[in-house]
Design a protein around this motif. Structure first.
Motif, PDB file in Angstrom:
ATOM      1  N   LEU A 104       0.823  -1.212   0.000  1.00 40.70           N
ATOM      2  CA  LEU A 104       0.000   0.000   0.000  1.00 40.70           C
ATOM      3  C   LEU A 104       0.858   1.263   0.000  1.00 40.70           C
ATOM      4  O   LEU A 104       0.570   2.223  -0.729  1.00 40.70           O
ATOM      5  CB  LEU A 104      -0.925  -0.002   1.220  1.00 40.70           C
ATOM      6  N   ASN A 105       1.906   1.270   0.785  1.00 40.43           N
ATOM      7  CA  ASN A 105       2.772   2.453   0.856  1.00 40.43           C
ATOM      8  C   ASN A 105       3.510   2.683  -0.460  1.00 40.43           C
ATOM      9  O   ASN A 105       3.605   3.821  -0.942  1.00 40.43           O
ATOM     10  CB  ASN A 105       3.780   2.308   2.004  1.00 40.43           C
ATOM     11  N   GLN A 106       4.028   1.610  -1.039  1.00 42.26           N
ATOM     12  CA  GLN A 106       4.799   1.765  -2.265  1.00 42.26           C
ATOM     13  C   GLN A 106       3.920   2.209  -3.437  1.00 42.26           C
ATOM     14  O   GLN A 106       4.320   3.063  -4.228  1.00 42.26           O
ATOM     15  CB  GLN A 106       5.518   0.457  -2.607  1.00 42.26           C
ATOM     16  N   LEU A 107       2.725   1.640  -3.547  1.00 44.16           N
ATOM     17  CA  LEU A 107       1.834   2.085  -4.616  1.00 44.16           C
ATOM     18  C   LEU A 107       1.313   3.492  -4.334  1.00 44.16           C
ATOM     19  O   LEU A 107       1.014   4.244  -5.272  1.00 44.16           O
ATOM     20  CB  LEU A 107       0.670   1.117  -4.796  1.00 44.16           C
ATOM     21  N   GLY A 108       1.221   3.856  -3.062  1.00 46.96           N
ATOM     22  CA  GLY A 108       0.813   5.220  -2.717  1.00 46.96           C
ATOM     23  C   GLY A 108       1.840   6.244  -3.179  1.00 46.96           C
ATOM     24  O   GLY A 108       1.487   7.285  -3.738  1.00 46.96           O
ATOM     25  N   VAL A 109       3.112   5.947  -2.954  1.00 49.41           N
ATOM     26  CA  VAL A 109       4.187   6.854  -3.390  1.00 49.41           C
ATOM     27  C   VAL A 109       4.207   6.946  -4.918  1.00 49.41           C
ATOM     28  O   VAL A 109       4.263   8.038  -5.488  1.00 49.41           O
ATOM     29  CB  VAL A 109       5.550   6.371  -2.863  1.00 49.41           C
ATOM     30  N   LEU A 110       4.168   5.804  -5.568  1.00 50.18           N
ATOM     31  CA  LEU A 110       4.176   5.795  -7.030  1.00 50.18           C
ATOM     32  C   LEU A 110       2.942   6.508  -7.579  1.00 50.18           C
ATOM     33  O   LEU A 110       3.030   7.278  -8.548  1.00 50.18           O
ATOM     34  CB  LEU A 110       4.213   4.360  -7.545  1.00 50.18           C
ATOM     35  N   GLY A 111       1.790   6.263  -6.946  1.00 52.00           N
ATOM     36  CA  GLY A 111       0.557   6.897  -7.396  1.00 52.00           C
ATOM     37  C   GLY A 111       0.617   8.407  -7.318  1.00 52.00           C
ATOM     38  O   GLY A 111       0.042   9.101  -8.159  1.00 52.00           O
ATOM     39  N   SER A 112       1.321   8.947  -6.318  1.00 52.61           N
ATOM     40  CA  SER A 112       1.441  10.395  -6.197  1.00 52.61           C
ATOM     41  C   SER A 112       2.285  10.975  -7.324  1.00 52.61           C
ATOM     42  O   SER A 112       2.120  12.142  -7.688  1.00 52.61           O
ATOM     43  CB  SER A 112       2.044  10.771  -4.840  1.00 52.61           C
ATOM     44  N   VAL A 113       3.194  10.177  -7.866  1.00 54.20           N
ATOM     45  CA  VAL A 113       4.032  10.626  -8.987  1.00 54.20           C
ATOM     46  C   VAL A 113       3.278  10.508 -10.311  1.00 54.20           C
ATOM     47  O   VAL A 113       3.261  11.442 -11.126  1.00 54.20           O
ATOM     48  CB  VAL A 113       5.347   9.828  -9.048  1.00 54.20           C
ATOM     49  N   LEU A 114       2.631   9.375 -10.539  1.00 56.88           N
ATOM     50  CA  LEU A 114       1.891   9.174 -11.790  1.00 56.88           C
ATOM     51  C   LEU A 114       0.499   9.809 -11.748  1.00 56.88           C
ATOM     52  O   LEU A 114      -0.193   9.850 -12.762  1.00 56.88           O
ATOM     53  CB  LEU A 114       1.754   7.679 -12.087  1.00 56.88           C
ATOM     54  N   ASN A 115       0.091  10.264 -10.574  1.00 56.27           N
ATOM     55  CA  ASN A 115      -1.213  10.895 -10.396  1.00 56.27           C
ATOM     56  C   ASN A 115      -2.357   9.940 -10.709  1.00 56.27           C
ATOM     57  O   ASN A 115      -3.378  10.329 -11.286  1.00 56.27           O
ATOM     58  CB  ASN A 115      -1.315  12.165 -11.261  1.00 56.27           C
ATOM     59  N   ILE A 116      -2.179   8.679 -10.339  1.00 51.79           N
ATOM     60  CA  ILE A 116      -3.231   7.670 -10.447  1.00 51.79           C
ATOM     61  C   ILE A 116      -3.194   6.811  -9.185  1.00 51.79           C
ATOM     62  O   ILE A 116      -2.264   6.903  -8.386  1.00 51.79           O
ATOM     63  CB  ILE A 116      -3.070   6.764 -11.695  1.00 51.79           C
ATOM     64  N   LEU A 117      -4.221   5.969  -9.006  1.00 51.80           N
ATOM     65  CA  LEU A 117      -4.295   5.005  -7.903  1.00 51.80           C
ATOM     66  C   LEU A 117      -4.359   5.674  -6.533  1.00 51.80           C
ATOM     67  O   LEU A 117      -3.973   5.085  -5.526  1.00 51.80           O
ATOM     68  CB  LEU A 117      -3.110   4.026  -7.947  1.00 51.80           C
ATOM     69  N   ASN A 118      -4.844   6.915  -6.518  1.00 51.73           N
ATOM     70  CA  ASN A 118      -4.946   7.633  -5.252  1.00 51.73           C
ATOM     71  C   ASN A 118      -6.378   7.748  -4.741  1.00 51.73           C
ATOM     72  O   ASN A 118      -6.625   8.385  -3.716  1.00 51.73           O
ATOM     73  CB  ASN A 118      -4.355   9.045  -5.399  1.00 51.73           C
ATOM     74  N   GLU A 119      -7.325   7.152  -5.465  1.00 51.17           N
ATOM     75  CA  GLU A 119      -8.713   7.187  -5.028  1.00 51.17           C
ATOM     76  C   GLU A 119      -8.933   6.187  -3.889  1.00 51.17           C
ATOM     77  O   GLU A 119      -8.179   5.223  -3.742  1.00 51.17           O
ATOM     78  CB  GLU A 119      -9.635   6.820  -6.193  1.00 51.17           C
ATOM     79  N   SER A 120      -9.980   6.411  -3.096  1.00 51.99           N
ATOM     80  CA  SER A 120     -10.376   5.414  -2.111  1.00 51.99           C
ATOM     81  C   SER A 120     -10.809   4.159  -2.867  1.00 51.99           C
ATOM     82  O   SER A 120     -11.696   4.231  -3.729  1.00 51.99           O
ATOM     83  CB  SER A 120     -11.540   5.934  -1.274  1.00 51.99           C
ATOM     84  N   PRO A 121     -10.198   2.998  -2.590  1.00 55.86           N
ATOM     85  CA  PRO A 121     -10.539   1.796  -3.365  1.00 55.86           C
ATOM     86  C   PRO A 121     -12.023   1.462  -3.359  1.00 55.86           C
ATOM     87  O   PRO A 121     -12.607   1.189  -4.414  1.00 55.86           O
ATOM     88  CB  PRO A 121      -9.717   0.700  -2.679  1.00 55.86           C
ATOM     89  N   SER A 122     -12.662   1.500  -2.189  1.00 54.52           N
ATOM     90  CA  SER A 122     -14.080   1.139  -2.135  1.00 54.52           C
ATOM     91  C   SER A 122     -14.923   2.128  -2.928  1.00 54.52           C
ATOM     92  O   SER A 122     -15.852   1.743  -3.648  1.00 54.52           O
ATOM     93  CB  SER A 122     -14.559   1.070  -0.687  1.00 54.52           C
ATOM     94  N   HIS A 123     -14.583   3.416  -2.811  1.00 55.64           N
ATOM     95  CA  HIS A 123     -15.345   4.438  -3.551  1.00 55.64           C
ATOM     96  C   HIS A 123     -15.125   4.283  -5.050  1.00 55.64           C
ATOM     97  O   HIS A 123     -16.085   4.318  -5.834  1.00 55.64           O
ATOM     98  CB  HIS A 123     -14.926   5.836  -3.098  1.00 55.64           C
ATOM     99  N   TYR A 124     -13.863   4.119  -5.444  1.00 55.62           N
ATOM    100  CA  TYR A 124     -13.596   4.045  -6.879  1.00 55.62           C
ATOM    101  C   TYR A 124     -14.202   2.795  -7.503  1.00 55.62           C
ATOM    102  O   TYR A 124     -14.714   2.844  -8.629  1.00 55.62           O
ATOM    103  CB  TYR A 124     -12.091   4.087  -7.176  1.00 55.62           C
ATOM    104  N   LEU A 125     -14.152   1.686  -6.790  1.00 59.66           N
ATOM    105  CA  LEU A 125     -14.761   0.457  -7.318  1.00 59.66           C
ATOM    106  C   LEU A 125     -16.266   0.640  -7.503  1.00 59.66           C
ATOM    107  O   LEU A 125     -16.846   0.110  -8.462  1.00 59.66           O
ATOM    108  CB  LEU A 125     -14.465  -0.713  -6.387  1.00 59.66           C
ATOM    109  N   THR A 126     -16.896   1.384  -6.601  1.00 58.73           N
ATOM    110  CA  THR A 126     -18.322   1.673  -6.754  1.00 58.73           C
ATOM    111  C   THR A 126     -18.568   2.520  -7.999  1.00 58.73           C
ATOM    112  O   THR A 126     -19.486   2.259  -8.780  1.00 58.73           O
ATOM    113  CB  THR A 126     -18.859   2.412  -5.513  1.00 58.73           C
ATOM    114  N   VAL A 127     -17.721   3.534  -8.184  1.00 54.46           N
ATOM    115  CA  VAL A 127     -17.841   4.393  -9.369  1.00 54.46           C
ATOM    116  C   VAL A 127     -17.634   3.572 -10.640  1.00 54.46           C
ATOM    117  O   VAL A 127     -18.411   3.674 -11.598  1.00 54.46           O
ATOM    118  CB  VAL A 127     -16.816   5.546  -9.311  1.00 54.46           C
ATOM    119  N   LEU A 128     -16.591   2.752 -10.640  1.00 53.20           N
ATOM    120  CA  LEU A 128     -16.277   1.938 -11.810  1.00 53.20           C
ATOM    121  C   LEU A 128     -17.415   0.956 -12.099  1.00 53.20           C
ATOM    122  O   LEU A 128     -17.801   0.744 -13.258  1.00 53.20           O
ATOM    123  CB  LEU A 128     -14.966   1.186 -11.560  1.00 53.20           C
ATOM    124  N   ARG A 129     -17.975   0.375 -11.041  1.00 52.25           N
ATOM    125  CA  ARG A 129     -19.073  -0.579 -11.204  1.00 52.25           C
ATOM    126  C   ARG A 129     -20.309   0.118 -11.773  1.00 52.25           C
ATOM    127  O   ARG A 129     -20.982  -0.424 -12.662  1.00 52.25           O
ATOM    128  CB  ARG A 129     -19.410  -1.218  -9.854  1.00 52.25           C
TER     129      ARG A 129
END
Length: 493
Positions: A406-431
């Motif tokens: 979680l920490n490593q993808l969080g750091v990378l996500g801040s650089v690529l500006n993706i994967l920073n959404e709340s997982p449960s919220h984003y999965l609901t949006v995607l669904r």
């Protein structure tokens, strides 16, 4: 050491800022007469990531992106909409900034408008005339003399004589040479977009604006000039000629150009009717989908948009966010159990130990986001192999891996500006996006599940299977566990 492919030299070079610790970057912004399409979004997303990575690497970034609010296209569109050029451009500046918010890209430090920099533009033109690189026609139009600048063509690698092939001068043409381009245009009858100048009322040509604003905010020489490959010639070529012709100094040290976005191998074009507005795409597929799609290819490669590519991107996001959600739920658990990692756990441990070094190495190599995304996919695959094994137990060692993931993808996500959404919220949006696309509601799914449960209780397994298959044909996957049935969307790709 960050390496960039410099269009000016045609080589990959080590990036060394002119001022230690600070990166000065100018990226050509929009001509504000229409909404932003997804092709325009590619440089927005890419250069946002470039700035973020420089900051991650410990550098200060000063970034400028202009608004072209003085242009023939604006005049024509204003006439069509029966409004003033100023009102039209302000309207589309606001719309552009709304799209930047939807994309969640950082605003540049400065966003200057052409209309607010007329004195700087006039001063630059005066210097070019003094240096005998520009001349004034009888009606007050000012032209840059291309052949008077010996290095013209060094960015695009085009020879002046080759550019002359096919060029024509009309009988009433004011140019001395077909290749010369306009720096200042005299006011035409009926136009209300004009300023006074030493050569009469008029307005600047397209190319001169960026030279004037870049020099004002970043200096006569700065680190990076960026934009789409379609700007290399003539726009950026002309910028170099104007800027270096007026100052006598190198303009930008590094030139970075992103390639084009095509739609099923065709260039986006109004005449073809294949334009996708950024806001329309986001409303239908989400901003995360657009950003991951744009970063999935190397910025210097052509990127082709198709429905199948977008479905694959959605499937990838669904897979990643499901894993993030799974890990976040595990972190709510407490454990005092310690036990050796399984084979799958050791594979995750080994990968995580080298993950940051691997993705930063890819970013150092000319911002290879495509390779970075591939590393994320592999990390997610390994983590799912570890978490989904039947013998998995949430031990202290497993907890360490989950938190690290979680920490490593969080750091990378801040650089690529993706994967920073709340997982449960984003999965609901995607669904919800998925269900809208399939024209089915949650209530309809739950009703079919109830019918299936009843069929199973009555041992009508044929009906039970038919319901499962009917839902699966719509992309709805059922999971039976502990006498309960749950469901999720199943993206292809």
């Amino acid at each position: 050491m960050i390496q960039v492919t410099n269009t000016l030299t045609g080589k990959k070079e080590h990036f060394t800022p002119m001022e230690p610790g600070t990166v000065k970057m100018y990226v050509c912004g929009p001509t504000v007469y229409n909404f932003v399409h997804i092709g325009n979004a590619r440089p927005l997303v890419f250069f946002d990531v470039v700035a973020r990575y420089f900051k991650f690497s410990g550098l200060k970034v000063i970034r400028v992106m202009n608004y072209t609010d003085v242009d023939d296209k604006i005049l024509h569109r204003a006439n069509e909409e029966k409004t003033t050029p100023q009102e039209l451009s302000e309207k589309y500046i606001q719309e552009f900034e709304r799209d930047m918010i939807l994309l969640n890209v950082e605003k540049p430090d400065m966003q200057p408008k052409v209309s607010a920099h007329i004195p700087e533009i006039i001063h630059l033109i005066e210097r070019l005339i003094e240096n005998k690189l520009a001349y004034v026609a009888e009606d007050g139009e000012v032209f840059f003399s291309v052949r008077s600048f010996p290095e013209y063509g060094k960015l695009s690698k085009k020879r002046v004589d080759d550019l002359l092939v096919g060029a024509r001068v009309a009988p009433d043409e004011k140019k001395k040479d077909p290749l010369d381009f306009s720096l200042w245009k005299p006011k035409k009858p009926g136009e209300d977009l004009a300023w006074s100048s030493p050569w009469g009322a008029g307005r600047p040509g397209w190319h001169i604006e960026c030279s004037a604003m870049a020099i004002k905010y970043l200096g006569e020489s700065f680190d990076i000039h960026g934009g789409g490959m379609d700007l290399i010639h003539p726009h950026h070529e002309n910028e170099i000629a104007q800027s270096e012709g007026s100052t006598g100094r190198p303009f930008a040290k590094y030139w970075l150009h992103n390639n084009m976005l095509t739609i099923q191998s065709e260039k986006m074009s109004k005449s073809v009717g294949n334009i996708w507005l950024t806001r329309d795409f986001i409303e239908r597929f989400t901003a995360e989908t657009l950003k991951l799609f744009l970063l999935s290819g190397h910025y210097r490669s052509t990127l082709d948009f198709s429905q199948s590519q977008i479905k694959e991107t959605q499937a990838a996001l669904h897979r990643i966010y499901k894993t993030l959600e799974k890990c976040k739920r595990l972190t709510d658990l407490t454990t005092a159990l310690s036990q050796p990692l399984s084979t799958e756990g050791n594979q995750v441990l080994k990968f995580s130990n080298s993950f940051e070094a691997s993705w930063t190495e890819a970013m150092d190599d000319d911002f290879n986001t495509a390779k970075v995304i591939g590393l994320v996919f592999e990390y997610v695959r390994l983590m799912n192999g570890f978490l989904d094994k039947k013998t998995f137990q949430y031990s202290l060692e497993a907890s360490d891996l989950v938190h690290r993931f979680l920490n490593q993808l969080g750091v990378l996500g801040s650089v690529l500006n993706i994967l920073n959404e709340s997982p449960s919220h984003y999965l609901t949006v995607l669904r919800n996006h998925f269900l809208n696309e399939k024209n089915i509601t949650e209530a309809e799914i739950e009703e079919l599940i109830s019918k299936r449960i009843e069929a199973r209780q009555n041992k009508n397994y044929a009906l039970s299977d038919n319901i499962r298959n009917e839902l699966l044909s719509k992309g709805i996957e059922l999971m039976d566990r502990d006498s309960k049935t749950t469901w999720d969307v199943k993206f292809t790709g």
